[in-house]
Design an enzyme around this catalytic site. Structure first.
Site, PDB file in Angstrom:
ATOM      1  N   ASP A  14      -2.522   7.432  66.916  1.00  0.00           N
ATOM      2  CA  ASP A  14      -3.619   6.589  67.378  1.00  0.00           C
ATOM      3  C   ASP A  14      -4.569   7.301  68.333  1.00  0.00           C
ATOM      4  OD1 ASP A  14      -2.834   3.442  66.605  1.00  0.00           O
ATOM      5  OD2 ASP A  14      -1.179   4.866  66.649  1.00  0.00           O
ATOM      6  N   GLU A  41       0.650   4.745  53.604  1.00  0.00           N
ATOM      7  CA  GLU A  41       1.987   4.226  53.939  1.00  0.00           C
ATOM      8  C   GLU A  41       2.596   3.303  52.895  1.00  0.00           C
ATOM      9  OE1 GLU A  41       1.694   2.565  57.924  1.00  0.00           O
ATOM     10  OE2 GLU A  41       2.361   4.460  58.764  1.00  0.00           O
TER      11      GLU A  41
END
Length: 818
Positions: free
Chosen positions: A362, A500
């Site tokens: 992040d 993902e």
């Protein structure tokens, strides 16, 4: 925009308000009303409540982790968590009368309720009116702060005003050490009893204290509290101690219409703190020396005022209010205090326990904004990665490779913290988790190093710690990629991309995918930057570093080959997400939307049905399109050209359209990236995605998880979307690059930033123009590269240019064009 009951209060757009008490949304409010200072944060829970199905008080210190073993699905699973520390908030009260209970917002006595987050001042105010029977009520106002000036202090002031009665009120303030990590329902099968060895006691001056330690990591924690009546009839607090609770109780006389004020001040220290002899001694001394509430609040407001001078983003309307809220939570997690700590960027802030407080990628969305506002914080966050470089190199060796292989999830010491099992709450099944195959996280670390150094000109960091990170990650990619004679290309096998959803090929007996385009292109970029850096290093530093790494010329020659020879697959005229993506089946998107409604977590829906996303062309979030987030169109085309692939505007637009139709946006980062990319590729639709990114946390629609912690990357990224995305602001080649994109919904805005030696540069967009003002200083003029010209702006000067879509040309009231 849907804001889940929140409203802006006043024309200045500096407050975030909730009217009425809503138990179903309380945990969301606790996250969005959390207060912190970069060291310490506390959720916005009601002080008179304890953890239950409605409420979850939580206090967290940056970097305080602990590791426990749990028995899950017949296996022992080890997890490291950011620890929920002793709760300093408890302050409960009741009228002294027969058979009265302690007040609770859930007992049905509330007549009115309002909660106000003051963004500029960094305080949380609660206003309640409690019914006590016909014609009788109690007005309660509470003001809370977690001190931005002194990171170890927090305080709670409570005003009590009786209406229609006089009498006695019993008040109890406490430190509660009987807490555990229990804020995420999905983790219910995992142990959360991280605290042990509790002790309580009293200190001189009417203080109480509590100490404990974490079970495995052995971090010692101390909290000391002071409870005083600051207005009203004096009363003496009586200590009440148990093994896990240090309380102070007092009874005050209330007169009808008169206000009594109670102040609770606490200090928190851990054994990880610098310049202390022992946590309890430090906490007692700090709370004893702490000034009274009025002065504490004034100092706190001053500290926040200084932050906003450097960190504010001025955007009109509701979007501007939400952006300020986002910046507020970023600054509470990553403040100047962070520069003194050994911590990374927790994906869910210091606001809750989702993702166990771990550090992912992040910072890729957070650091670009920090680089231009608080570069010392960026450097500290990069130092966190550098301190864990030896562990990343060890991980690569253990996997049979060289260089540095950073973990997908990081915590205290840099080992891989990604779980081996994860729970699908829809099916109730624990499933294998292969997310540790997202080796692209190492490239993200290099990208952050490079962007920081470009923005700050910090050659000292680049040539020392930065160079060590860049070269070791490049070394990993140079060896990890293998040459495939059948394709005449280097290939990267057995990885996962940012998507993902896909962790293996259909019916494969082992996880991993081949030639994820995002991974390969970013690896090529890393290798190119490593070669640039090797050439730029001072000779003595290059020799020293190469000798320490046993890095030889032949290895650099391989980097050159790999950087120009990595494979990027294509299908149907678009960039493939990975090799074989085009061979997967198409999903019945409309059918699933009609049947399931919210399909953001399509992976869980399919698994519950005995199916898998691995079979379909369906993405959770931006994968290929992340390349358009990291690189400008010009840079991206040049990068593909260096790999021997022509990438024209038409191919990129087709690629954008292709994946837009096949993405479920199961991550808060997805709309952010799509909004950023569409601002360049399909401007008319960009704002719809920007709105989703803006409201993702504040609306937190059914199935959302903001109550478990905010999504810090998305919050920082929305601000950066305005700061860099809409202005085209880049820092490279010793210049500022500007290529503004007009989006009608955000037609005017302004902000200040730092660049190299210049503090407080002002950039304004509005009325079809962009202006840049460089404050007076002795620093060199700034070179500004525009799409059609280059200008220089000297300190003390302003230059104004037309935004595309308005008449061309530029004017400079005191700038210099060339």
């Amino acid at each position: 925009m849907s804001r889940a009951g929140a409203t802006a209060d006043g024309a200045d757009r500096w407050t975030w308000c909730y009217e009425g008490y809503d138990p179903a949304r309380e945990k969301l409010r606790e996250s969005l009303c959390a207060l912190g200072n970069g060291y310490l944060a506390t959720r916005g829970a009601a002080p008179e409540t304890a953890a239950d199905a409605v409420h979850y008080p939580g206090t967290y210190v940056a970097g305080c982790y602990d590791r426990l073993l749990s028995d899950v699905a017949g296996r022992q699973v080890e997890n490291e968590d950011m620890v929920n520390l002793p709760n300093w908030l408890p302050l409960r009260f009741r009228v002294v009368a027969p058979d009265t209970e302690w007040f609770s917002p859930d007992d049905g006595s509330l007549l009115s309720y309002r909660q106000i987050l003051h963004l500029h001042a960094g305080t949380l105010t609660r206003r309640m009116r409690i019914g006590l029977g016909p014609g009788r009520s109690l007005r309660v106002v509470q003001v809370r702060l977690v001190h931005m000036g002194d990171p170890h202090l927090a305080a709670l002031r409570t005003y009590f005003t009786p209406d229609g009665w006089s009498g006695e009120l019993e008040i109890e303030g406490a430190i509660d050490g009987d807490v555990r990590n229990a804020g995420v329902e999905r983790y219910r099968d995992l142990r959360g009893d991280h605290l042990t060895g509790h002790r309580t006691g009293t200190g001189a001056g009417g203080l109480v204290w509590l100490t404990c330690r974490t079970r495995a990591s052995g971090v010692r924690i101390a909290v000391a509290a002071r409870l005083v009546v600051s207005r009203g009839r004096p009363a003496r607090a009586v200590p009440q101690l148990t093994d896990t609770r240090a309380a102070q109780s007092l009874t005050v006389r209330l007169d009808d219409g008169a206000t009594t004020v109670m102040d609770k001040t606490i200090a928190l220290h851990t054994s990880r703190d610098r310049a202390i002899a022992e946590p309890l001694h430090a906490a007692l001394g700090r709370v004893r020396r702490a000034p009274r509430f009025d002065r504490l609040r004034a100092e706190h407001r001053t500290a926040w005022g200084h932050l906003w001078q450097r960190g504010d983003l001025r955007v009109p309307g509701e979007a501007g209010t939400i952006l300020r809220l986002h910046l507020f939570h970023v600054l509470q997690t990553l403040s100047p205090h962070t520069a003194e700590l050994d911590v990374g960027v927790p994906a869910r802030g210091l606001h809750g326990e989702a993702y166990r407080g771990h550090v992912f990628w992040d910072e890729l969305f957070v650091l670009p904004s920090m680089n231009l506002r608080f570069p010392q914080v960026s450097r500290a966050l990069l130092n966190y990665r550098h301190r864990r470089l030896p562990r990343a190199c060890e991980a690569a060796r253990e996997a049979g490779h060289i260089g540095a292989m950073y973990p997908w999830q990081s915590g205290s010491d840099g080992r891989e913290e990604s779980q081996t099992l994860h729970l699908n709450p829809r099916s109730g099944r624990w499933l294998p988790d292969h997310s540790r195959l997202q080796h692209h996280v190492g490239s993200a670390v290099v990208y952050n190093v490079w962007q920081y150094c470009q923005a700050t000109g910090d050659a000292d960091f680049l040539f020392t710690r930065g160079a060590e990170i860049v070269l070791q990650v490049a070394r990993f990619w140079g060896e990890f990629a293998t040459f495939d004679p059948a394709h005449g290309r280097y290939r990267v096998r057995g990885v996962m991309g940012p998507d993902e959803y896909h962790d293996a090929y259909p019916d494969a007996d082992r996880p991993g995918l081949n030639d994820n385009s995002y991974t390969n292109v970013l690896a090529a970029w890393v290798l190119g930057r490593a070669l640039d850096l090797a050439r730029a290093l001072p000779a003595h530093r290059r020799d020293e570093l190469f000798e320490r790494m046993a890095l030889e010329t032949g290895e650099l020659e391989r980097w050159q080959d790999v950087s120009r020879g990595l494979r990027v697959p294509f299908h149907e005229g678009v960039i493939s997400q990975f090799d074989g993506y085009g061979d997967l089946a198409e999903l019945d998107w409309e059918g699933y939307r009609a049947r399931c409604g919210d399909i953001r977590r399509l992976d869980r829906i399919l698994e519950e049905e005995g199916d898998s996303c691995n079979r379909y062309r369906a993405s959770k979030q931006a994968d290929v399109l992340m390349l358009g987030y990291l690189f400008s169109p010009t840079e991206l085309c040049a990068l593909f050209a260096s790999l021997g692939y022509p990438l024209d505007d038409a191919t990129w637009r087709r690629t954008v359209e292709y994946y837009l139709r096949r993405t479920s946006h199961g991550s808060t980062l997805s709309e952010l990236v799509h909004g950023w990319v569409l601002a360049r590729a399909r401007r008319s639709d960009a704002w719809a995605y920007c709105q989703e990114a803006l409201t993702g946390d504040v609306a937190d629609l059914q199935g959302g998880t903001t109550g478990e912690g905010v999504h810090l990357g998305a919050m920082a990224g929305t601000a950066d979307l305005v700061q860099r995305g809409l202005t085209g602001l880049e820092t490279r080649e010793d210049a500022l690059w500007l290529d503004p994109v007009p989006v009608p919904e955000v037609s005017q805005f302004s902000f200040s930033f730092r660049y190299r030696g210049h503090w407080g540069i002002q950039l304004r967009v509005g009325a079809g123009e962009l202006s840049i003002t460089v404050p007076p200083s002795d620093a060199d003029p700034i070179r500004v590269v525009l799409p059609d010209r280059t200008i220089t702006v000297a300190p003390g000067r302003t230059s104004t240019v037309q935004v595309p879509g308005t008449p061309t040309g530029s004017r400079s009231d005191s700038g210099q064009e060339r």
